[in-house]
Design a protein around this motif. Structure first.
Motif, PDB file in Angstrom:
ATOM      1  N   SER A 110       2.892   2.196   0.944  1.00  0.00           N
ATOM      2  CA  SER A 110       2.429   0.841   1.521  1.00  0.00           C
ATOM      3  C   SER A 110       2.843  -0.257   0.167  1.00  0.00           C
ATOM      4  N   HIS A 111       2.545  -1.578   0.534  1.00  0.00           N
ATOM      5  CA  HIS A 111       2.746  -2.408  -0.385  1.00  0.00           C
ATOM      6  C   HIS A 111       2.014  -2.286  -1.581  1.00  0.00           C
ATOM      7  N   LYS A 112       0.858  -1.741  -1.390  1.00  0.00           N
ATOM      8  CA  LYS A 112      -0.216  -1.643  -2.485  1.00  0.00           C
ATOM      9  C   LYS A 112       0.507  -1.396  -4.059  1.00  0.00           C
ATOM     10  N   GLY A 138      -7.940   4.881   1.417  1.00  0.00           N
ATOM     11  CA  GLY A 138      -7.041   5.546   0.566  1.00  0.00           C
ATOM     12  C   GLY A 138      -5.967   4.963   0.152  1.00  0.00           C
ATOM     13  N   GLN A 139      -5.621   4.049   0.920  1.00  0.00           N
ATOM     14  CA  GLN A 139      -3.898   3.669   0.425  1.00  0.00           C
ATOM     15  C   GLN A 139      -4.116   2.769  -0.911  1.00  0.00           C
ATOM     16  N   TRP A 140      -5.050   2.251  -1.388  1.00  0.00           N
ATOM     17  CA  TRP A 140      -5.133   1.286  -2.460  1.00  0.00           C
ATOM     18  C   TRP A 140      -5.246   2.556  -3.517  1.00  0.00           C
ATOM     19  N   GLY A 228      -7.555  -4.117  -5.065  1.00  0.00           N
ATOM     20  CA  GLY A 228      -6.148  -4.106  -4.618  1.00  0.00           C
ATOM     21  C   GLY A 228      -5.887  -5.329  -3.750  1.00  0.00           C
ATOM     22  N   SER A 229      -6.774  -6.331  -3.567  1.00  0.00           N
ATOM     23  CA  SER A 229      -6.364  -7.338  -2.767  1.00  0.00           C
ATOM     24  C   SER A 229      -7.408  -8.625  -3.088  1.00  0.00           C
ATOM     25  N   VAL A 230      -7.356  -9.558  -2.303  1.00  0.00           N
ATOM     26  CA  VAL A 230      -8.211 -10.791  -2.541  1.00  0.00           C
ATOM     27  C   VAL A 230      -8.048 -11.723  -3.541  1.00  0.00           C
ATOM     28  N   GLY A 261       1.636 -11.281   9.527  1.00  0.00           N
ATOM     29  CA  GLY A 261       1.122  -9.896   8.886  1.00  0.00           C
ATOM     30  C   GLY A 261      -0.226  -9.699   9.146  1.00  0.00           C
ATOM     31  N   CYS A 262      -0.465  -8.308   9.032  1.00  0.00           N
ATOM     32  CA  CYS A 262      -2.082  -8.338   9.001  1.00  0.00           C
ATOM     33  C   CYS A 262      -2.769  -8.646   7.866  1.00  0.00           C
ATOM     34  N   VAL A 263      -4.080  -8.886   8.188  1.00  0.00           N
ATOM     35  CA  VAL A 263      -4.934  -9.337   6.950  1.00  0.00           C
ATOM     36  C   VAL A 263      -6.314  -8.485   6.860  1.00  0.00           C
ATOM     37  N   GLY A 264      -6.273  -7.746   5.800  1.00  0.00           N
ATOM     38  CA  GLY A 264      -7.549  -7.243   5.143  1.00  0.00           C
ATOM     39  C   GLY A 264      -8.226  -8.075   4.247  1.00  0.00           C
ATOM     40  N   GLY A 265      -7.908  -7.942   3.243  1.00  0.00           N
ATOM     41  CA  GLY A 265      -8.271  -8.873   2.042  1.00  0.00           C
ATOM     42  C   GLY A 265      -7.156 -10.123   2.038  1.00  0.00           C
ATOM     43  N   GLY A 266      -5.852  -9.494   2.424  1.00  0.00           N
ATOM     44  CA  GLY A 266      -4.837 -10.580   2.621  1.00  0.00           C
ATOM     45  C   GLY A 266      -3.749 -10.399   1.752  1.00  0.00           C
ATOM     46  N   SER A 267      -3.366  -9.471   0.895  1.00  0.00           N
ATOM     47  CA  SER A 267      -2.347  -9.158  -0.018  1.00  0.00           C
ATOM     48  C   SER A 267      -1.121  -8.889   0.195  1.00  0.00           C
ATOM     49  N   ASN A 268      -0.791  -8.172   1.442  1.00  0.00           N
ATOM     50  CA  ASN A 268       0.300  -8.108   2.204  1.00  0.00           C
ATOM     51  C   ASN A 268       0.866  -9.389   2.848  1.00  0.00           C
ATOM     52  N   PHE A 269      -0.036  -9.866   3.617  1.00  0.00           N
ATOM     53  CA  PHE A 269       0.183 -11.156   4.527  1.00  0.00           C
ATOM     54  C   PHE A 269       0.495 -12.221   3.493  1.00  0.00           C
ATOM     55  N   GLY A 336      -8.248  -0.398   6.345  1.00  0.00           N
ATOM     56  CA  GLY A 336      -7.668  -1.355   5.161  1.00  0.00           C
ATOM     57  C   GLY A 336      -8.192  -2.950   5.780  1.00  0.00           C
ATOM     58  N   LEU A 337      -8.371  -2.910   7.202  1.00  0.00           N
ATOM     59  CA  LEU A 337      -8.934  -4.284   7.287  1.00  0.00           C
ATOM     60  C   LEU A 337     -10.417  -4.376   7.603  1.00  0.00           C
ATOM     61  N   ARG A 338     -11.328  -3.591   7.136  1.00  0.00           N
ATOM     62  CA  ARG A 338     -12.572  -3.622   7.282  1.00  0.00           C
ATOM     63  C   ARG A 338     -13.254  -3.960   5.947  1.00  0.00           C
ATOM     64  N   PRO A 382      -2.012   1.847  10.944  1.00  0.00           N
ATOM     65  CA  PRO A 382      -2.839   1.019  11.901  1.00  0.00           C
ATOM     66  C   PRO A 382      -3.048  -0.262  11.378  1.00  0.00           C
ATOM     67  N   GLU A 383      -3.035  -0.617   9.999  1.00  0.00           N
ATOM     68  CA  GLU A 383      -3.427  -2.094   9.614  1.00  0.00           C
ATOM     69  C   GLU A 383      -2.190  -2.810  10.085  1.00  0.00           C
ATOM     70  N   ALA A 384      -0.856  -2.336   9.623  1.00  0.00           N
ATOM     71  CA  ALA A 384       0.350  -3.169   9.906  1.00  0.00           C
ATOM     72  C   ALA A 384       0.470  -3.199  11.546  1.00  0.00           C
ATOM     73  N   SER A 412       3.466  -3.226   6.569  1.00  0.00           N
ATOM     74  CA  SER A 412       3.052  -2.933   5.265  1.00  0.00           C
ATOM     75  C   SER A 412       2.895  -1.476   4.764  1.00  0.00           C
ATOM     76  N   GLY A 413       3.005  -0.605   5.913  1.00  0.00           N
ATOM     77  CA  GLY A 413       2.807   0.767   5.566  1.00  0.00           C
ATOM     78  C   GLY A 413       3.239   1.734   6.646  1.00  0.00           C
ATOM     79  N   HIS A 414       3.345   3.010   6.286  1.00  0.00           N
ATOM     80  CA  HIS A 414       3.421   3.837   7.433  1.00  0.00           C
ATOM     81  C   HIS A 414       2.277   4.710   7.761  1.00  0.00           C
TER      82      HIS A 414
HETATM   83  C1  LIG Z   1      -0.768  -0.354   5.086  1.00  0.00           C
HETATM   84  C2  LIG Z   1      -1.865  -1.349   4.861  1.00  0.00           C
HETATM   85  N1  LIG Z   1      -1.749  -2.724   5.463  1.00  0.00           N
HETATM   86  C3  LIG Z   1      -2.575  -3.609   4.984  1.00  0.00           C
HETATM   87  C4  LIG Z   1      -3.986  -3.240   4.298  1.00  0.00           C
HETATM   88  C5  LIG Z   1      -4.769  -4.400   4.261  1.00  0.00           C
HETATM   89  O1  LIG Z   1      -4.916  -4.906   2.762  1.00  0.00           O
HETATM   90  P1  LIG Z   1      -4.312  -6.477   2.401  1.00  0.00           P
HETATM   91  O2  LIG Z   1      -4.869  -7.355   3.585  1.00  0.00           O
HETATM   92  O3  LIG Z   1      -4.747  -6.696   1.113  1.00  0.00           O
HETATM   93  O4  LIG Z   1      -2.831  -6.212   2.534  1.00  0.00           O
HETATM   94  C6  LIG Z   1      -4.020  -2.151   3.828  1.00  0.00           C
HETATM   95  C7  LIG Z   1      -5.264  -1.790   2.969  1.00  0.00           C
HETATM   96  O5  LIG Z   1      -5.479  -0.745   2.544  1.00  0.00           O
HETATM   97  C8  LIG Z   1      -2.921  -1.017   3.937  1.00  0.00           C
HETATM   98  O6  LIG Z   1      -3.057   0.025   3.680  1.00  0.00           O
END
Ligand SMILES: Cc1ncc(COP(=O)(O)O)c(C=O)c1O
Length: 457
Positions: A110-112, A138-140, A228-230, A261-269, A336-338, A382-384, A412-414
């Motif tokens: 992932s981007h992390k 577990g991604q972060w 890992g975000s925010v 982009g998807c947003v959890g904490g917002g870092s990849n977006f 990662g979006l929870r 699933p986040e991406a 943002s990730g596989h």
């Molecule tokens: C592949 C992937 N995309 C997106 C996210 C969401 O995080 P963020 O909004 O900081 O990019 C995560 C978080 O674990 C992630 O693993």
């Protein structure tokens, strides 16, 4: 032949991160000390973070040089590829041109690691020897475990209990890179013990795990905390994504009308979008779309307010869109979006109308994920997949209106460690969770007594 991959040489890895704080039309409001209600200063953060990162957190310089040792690690997977999604376009029958930046090529998937590597570097520079953190799916945690290995630091990961049990392979990955991983809540911290006493069967949450990791770092001199975000500096480290994408889109002779982009904490977006927001602030017209789950609709339904970053109220008060610090989202598969909050920088941009947000139910998101995998080949995290779904919808809307936009999104990730979620989808066991308004109102009672941010008209 239509070109599919747009690649850059290693020499094109950005030399600077882009700091959007220099250009924001409205500066974000200060982060407050929960005891005094006053803006926090560097001394409040020093027990947790290295000074260099605290400096980046509050810096208003538009660009910050990336140390050569960090660029050297980035060379392991950067620059990442940018793809033209010809086959997805065909499958959708759309006239839109769709591009995606693929961050799943990093060793952690992932981007992390873009920020994990930077954070580990500065912790090492300052002479600390250990980092604590939390992880959801577990991604972060795996990104930080990798980064700590590369800079010879110890790494302790508090992993949300339900993921610890359901995702043993992410745990194995972290252990392969040498990290110590415990299920959260754990017996290792006061915060963990208190929650276990009250709720012995809790599945855990990101908010609880953050409480544990923060306490760990705050009570040990050798340990820094890493998120890992925010935070501003985390989003800034991710801007290597958007800077590379700008160059790659130029190579493709195109410029995006829509960025998603998807947003959890917002870092990849932020990583993809901020270098383009810079262009938008300078006058270019770009629609910028943040995609979130209906089960955790922070930007679309949460108010802009001061709130804690964690459940146990150990962190400072952050001005952000939030669902309340004790909100526990339904167990959707995009772990990662929870998260109950969203980065202040993104929250401010939404407030200012520079970024808009949409929320989707997970069954629709997985339908788009499968369509993507069957056309482009890559199985998305699933986040991406939330970003993919946003793009599928936007392309359909454009076709209906007779527009032919250029669309760019962050993959943002596989999803190689998320196949149980795909299993659940194929066997019809995936459920949607519409979040009742009463539950949001209940959770928001927790922030009632907190200070209120000034809302500018
Ligand atoms: C592949 C992937 N995309 C997106 C996210 C969401 O995080 P963020 O909004 O900081 O990019 C995560 C978080 O674990 C992630 O693993």
């Amino acid at each position: 032949m239509a070109k599919t991959k747009f690649l850059l040489p290693e020499s094109a890895i950005p030399e600077r991160w882009y700091n959007i704080q220099a250009d924001l039309p409205n500066a974000p409001q200060p982060i407050l000390h929960p005891g005094t209600g006053e803006p926090i200063g560097p001394d409040d953060l020093a027990p947790l973070f290295p000074m260099e990162l605290i400096g980046q957190e509050v810096s208003h310089d538009a660009e910050i040089a990336i140390p050569e040792a960090i660029r050297d690690v980035y060379r392991l997977w950067r620059p990442t590829p940018l793809y033209r999604a010809h086959r997805l376009e065909q499958a959708l029958g759309t006239k839109a041109r769709i591009f995606y930046k693929y961050e799943g090529v990093s060793p952690a998937g992932s981007h992390k690691p873009n920020t994990a590597v930077a954070q580990a570097y500065y912790v090492k520079q300052e002479g600390r020897t250990r980092i604590s953190t939390e992880t959801g799916a577990g991604q972060w945690g795996s990104a930080l475990a990798l980064a700590c290995r590369l800079f010879e630091l110890e790494c302790k990961v508090y992993m949300v209990k339900v993921s610890y049990e359901q995702k043993p392979y992410r745990r194995s990955m972290m252990q392969t890179w040498g990290a110590e991983v415990v299920p959260s809540p754990s017996e290792d911290t006061q915060a963990g013990r208190a929650i276990l006493e009250e709720l012995p069967d809790t599945p855990g949450s990101l908010g609880i795990a953050i409480s544990e990791a923060v306490e760990d770092a705050a009570t040990r001199e050798d340990t820094a905390y890493s998120l890992g975000s925010v935070l501003n500096h985390v989003l800034m480290h991710q801007t290597v994504i958007g800077q590379e994408a700008l160059a790659q889109m130029e190579q493709a002779g195109a410029f995006p009308d829509l960025i998603a982009g998807c947003v959890g904490g917002g870092s990849n977006f932020a990583g993809l979008a901020f270098p383009f927001v810079r262009e938008k602030i300078a006058g270019r017209e770009i629609d910028i779309l943040a995609c979130e789950p209906e089960a955790c609709p922070t930007l679309t339904r949460g108010p802009f307010a001061y709130d804690f970053g964690d459940t146990s109220q150990l962190t400072p008060l952050v001005p952000m869109h939030t669902l309340g610090h004790d909100f526990v989202p339904a167990g959707i598969h995009a772990g990662g979006l929870r998260y109950h909050g969203v980065a202040p920088l993104i929250s401010q941009l939404v407030l200012d109308g520079m970024v808009r947000a949409e929320a989707y139910p997970q069954t629709e998101v997985f339908a788009s994920a499968v369509q993507f995998a069957r056309s482009e080949g890559i199985i998305p995290a699933p986040e991406a997949a939330h970003a993919i779904h946003g793009v599928v919808r936007a392309a359909a809307a454009a076709d209906e209106e007779g527009r032919e936009p250029t669309i760019l999104f962050n993959l943002s990730g596989h999803g190689h460690f998320d196949l149980s979620a795909y299993d659940a989808y194929f066997s019809g066991k995936l459920e949607d969770f519409a979040l009742p308004e009463e539950e949001i109102e209940r959770a928001l009672q927790a922030i009632e007594p907190l200070p209120k941010p000034a809302i500018r008209a």
